[in-house]
Design an enzyme around this catalytic site. Structure first.
Site, PDB file in Angstrom:
ATOM      1  N   LYS A  44       0.822  -1.221   0.000  1.00  0.00           N
ATOM      2  CA  LYS A  44       0.000   0.000   0.000  1.00  0.00           C
ATOM      3  C   LYS A  44       0.856   1.272   0.000  1.00  0.00           C
ATOM      4  O   LYS A  44       0.319   2.366   0.100  1.00  0.00           O
ATOM      5  CB  LYS A  44      -0.920   0.015   1.227  1.00  0.00           C
ATOM      6  CG  LYS A  44      -1.926  -1.100   1.262  1.00  0.00           C
ATOM      7  CD  LYS A  44      -2.932  -0.931   2.395  1.00  0.00           C
ATOM      8  CE  LYS A  44      -2.325  -1.074   3.760  1.00  0.00           C
ATOM      9  NZ  LYS A  44      -3.316  -0.954   4.845  1.00  0.00           N
ATOM     10  N   LYS A  46       2.739   2.284   2.383  1.00  0.00           N
ATOM     11  CA  LYS A  46       2.677   2.868   3.720  1.00  0.00           C
ATOM     12  C   LYS A  46       3.841   2.321   4.542  1.00  0.00           C
ATOM     13  O   LYS A  46       4.225   1.178   4.374  1.00  0.00           O
ATOM     14  CB  LYS A  46       1.367   2.491   4.421  1.00  0.00           C
ATOM     15  CG  LYS A  46       0.143   3.173   3.889  1.00  0.00           C
ATOM     16  CD  LYS A  46      -1.081   2.724   4.641  1.00  0.00           C
ATOM     17  CE  LYS A  46      -1.428   3.712   5.703  1.00  0.00           C
ATOM     18  NZ  LYS A  46      -2.692   3.388   6.382  1.00  0.00           N
TER      19      LYS A  46
END
Length: 128
Positions: A44, A46
């Site tokens: 993602k 992240k």
């Protein structure tokens, strides 16, 4: 027994997270929290301050949380809901509509976010 599930990274835990968990628990009897693994966060794009095991340990200490499981892919939500006999799926309203496809399997609830706090906001503030 009404089973509730929510998903998130839960990094840099703050009172907004606690509000979400408390309100999610109020919707049922048993709250499952699926937290993104470090590998899934990487997919993602992240990066968490705390590794998965530390975030899991923190969440397990919160009285509203009955069980913590790993979130390893976007696709696992249907499997989790079906295999764990989930009645209510809960997310913050910043995700409104994104998980409506789960309505075929359970109730979907989007809770209003706690104003004036977010992990992103905290990280940006700390970088200044």
């Amino acid at each position: 027994m009404i089973k509730v599930i929510t998903y998130g990274t839960f990094d840099l835990l703050h009172y907004g997270h606690i509000n979400l968990l408390r309100r999610a628990k109020e919707l049922g009897d048993y709250l499952v929290v699926a937290i993104s693994t470090d590998e899934f966060n990487s997919i993602k794009n992240k990066k968490s301050y705390f590794k998965y095991e530390k975030r899991k340990m923190i969440l397990e200490a919160i009285r509203y949380v009955d069980e913590v499981i790993p979130e390893e892919s976007w696709e696992q939500k249907i499997v989790d809901v079906r295999e764990r006999n989930i009645d209510v799926f809960v997310m913050g309203d910043d995700w409104k509509g994104k998980f409506d496809y789960l309505k075929e399997y359970c109730e979907v609830v989007y809770l209003e976010r706690t104003p004036d706090i977010s992990t992103t906001q905290m990280k940006e503030s700390l970088q200044k």
